[in-house]
Design an enzyme around this catalytic site. Structure first.
Site: not given
Ligand code: CMC
Length: 441
Positions: A319, A376
């Site tokens: 998140h 989720d």
């Molecule tokens: N699985 C594997 N690696 C992950 C995941 C994941 N679900 N989420 C983040 N990472 C890694 C990412 O690859 C990055 O690694 P590195 O630093 O080595 O490059 C690090 O963690 C930070 O990730 P980020 O993409 O910079 O983080 P963000 O804040 O931009 O993204 C997120 C947040 C929710 C989009 C992401 O965690 C994700 O894609 N999660 C899966 C989708 C999901 O479950 N979304 C629902 C969110 S909660 C409900 C809502 O708000 O709608």
């Protein structure tokens, strides 16, 4: 800011942050703004005017876009509060319409206010009859979220009498209409996709019961609402009601900042919610669990999630704000056990999800990046047990989040300092160059 103005501000207890431009030696002071809780923010509104620079923050990871009194999240410890009340208390002790009132009005309702609000919402649940023709314009296999985007946007063509955003009465009626009509639209999107007749709202049922009846009743039979299911839906709606400035809420605020009507703004929010990184994640979690299929294959998927060259992510994990367990996920996990137990369903997917969670939480990759299950992760399993098809999961999220969107939209419109949202950019394209005629390209 002049030294005199800064000294006067400091004498009045204000704090400042100084930006030093080392290339020119110039210094710029920016006020620090305190919140009631949480970190202070640097007020950079005069940055460009005084320095000639913009800030660069794609994804808005360090940018506060507005002031708000509705929802507070402390992602480090995993706290979520609406108007000062913890989500765990609201999920256990209130019903969804009380939370709607709280988000919209700022306080929990007393008994009379609650009854009046319930009456108003209950008596706005029907849709203009011509809207049924609008549904019929969609292909039968349309994704229900596509129908939601279209039909909610179209409400502005049916309810002209509540689209004057400068009239508080119009804003109130539009808010009530959206909260009231969203379950009807959602249920009809589902009914349409399975070829069943639309079920009309029933005023003798509460919000969650009525929603279930419109989704699952058929005219040929009596439908008795299962209290376990209506309790679970009520809780699910509360848990998704608002979440401060997430992608869809920011979309609603941005769309609304131009003066667009609330129905159009909420339709924009639904579009933003649809994506798998946001509300679409609950659907993606089940697709992922389905693909994993058996606990023996978990290590393979964990390996893929960690591979920087593979774009697979563990859906329902991670998140932007929570760097701890999402408090909503805890309630959802408990609710999931309750629903499955009361319905007597033994779902191997729940065991698979729990096993996946356990393995991921012990894995260095997830621990280091503070990736925990989010709301989720378990919601899809509950919805599946209740009989919802996967394509409806994000629709449920949209029904719940409507009140958050509308409360945030209303707060923005009522803020006298509100301006049209208009970010700037770092331009990296061509500088001016001579025009090349078609025959010379
Ligand atoms: N699985 C594997 N690696 C992950 C995941 C994941 N679900 N989420 C983040 N990472 C890694 C990412 O690859 C990055 O690694 P590195 O630093 O080595 O490059 C690090 O963690 C930070 O990730 P980020 O993409 O910079 O983080 P963000 O804040 O931009 O993204 C997120 C947040 C929710 C989009 C992401 O965690 C994700 O894609 N999660 C899966 C989708 C999901 O479950 N979304 C629902 C969110 S909660 C409900 C809502 O708000 O709608």
């Amino acid at each position: 800011m002049s030294d005199k103005a800064k000294a006067a501000g400091q004498a009045a207890g204000n704090e400042y942050v100084t930006l030093v431009d080392h290339s020119t030696g110039r210094k710029f002071d920016f006020p620090l703004m305190p919140g009631s809780v949480g970190p202070k923010v640097i007020d950079v509104r005069k940055l460009y005017g005084t320095s000639g620079y913009f800030t660069y923050d794609p994804g808005y990871t360090s940018t506060g876009s507005c002031e708000s009194k509705i929802t507070y999240i402390d992602g480090e410890v995993g706290v979520l509060m609406h108007r000062g009340y913890k989500i765990e208390d609201l999920a256990e002790k209130t019903d969804f319409l009380e939370v709607c009132y709280l988000l919209l009005q700022g306080e929990l309702p007393n008994a009379q206010q609650k009854a009046e609000f319930e009456h108003s919402i209950t008596h706005h649940t029907m849709l203009h009859d011509q809207i049924t023709y609008f549904f019929r314009g969609f292909r039968r296999d349309a994704h229900p979220m596509a129908i939601m985007v279209g039909v909610v946007g179209a409400l502005s063509a049916f309810y002209h009498d509540s689209t004057d955003i400068n009239d508080p009465q119009h804003r109130m009626i539009a808010s009530h209409r959206l909260i009231a009509k969203m379950p009807t639209i959602a249920a009809w999107a589902y009914k349409y996709s399975i070829g069943q007749p639309f079920q009309y709202p029933r005023n003798n049922l509460n919000y969650a019961e009525n929603f279930l009846q419109m989704l699952f009743a058929v005219p040929a039979e009596d439908y008795k609402v299962d209290p376990v299911l209506s309790k679970a839906i009520n809780r699910l709606l509360i848990l998704h009601a608002d979440h401060e400035q997430n992608a869809s809420t920011s979309t609603v605020r941005l769309a609304g900042s131009s003066g667009a009507n609330p129905f159009a703004c909420i339709s924009a929010g639904i579009s933003s919610l649809w994506g798998p990184s946001h509300g679409g994640a609950n659907e993606a979690v089940l697709t992922m669990l389905d693909e994993i299929g058996h606990k023996d294959r978990i290590p393979e998927f964990i390996k893929r999630a960690k591979d920087p060259d593979d774009n697979f992510r563990l859906m329902g994990f991670g998140h932007r704000v929570y760097k701890n367990y999402d408090p909503r996920a805890k309630v959802m996990q408990q609710s999931c056990h309750e629903v499955l137990e009361r319905l007597g369903i033994h779902d191997p997917m729940l065991e698979l999800a729990m096993q996946l969670e356990k393995i991921a939480l012990e894995d260095d990759y997830f621990v280091k990046r503070k990736l925990f299950p989010n709301v989720d992760f378990y919601s899809g399993i509950i919805l599946k047990a209740m009989g919802f098809p996967t394509s409806m999961f994000t629709v449920l999220f949209a029904v719940a989040r409507t009140v958050g969107w509308i409360a945030q939209w209303k707060e923005m419109i009522e803020d006298p300092s509100q301006k049209i949202g208009r970010p700037r950019q770092l331009y990296t394209g061509y500088d001016e160059r001579p025009f090349v005629p078609l025959d010379k390209r």
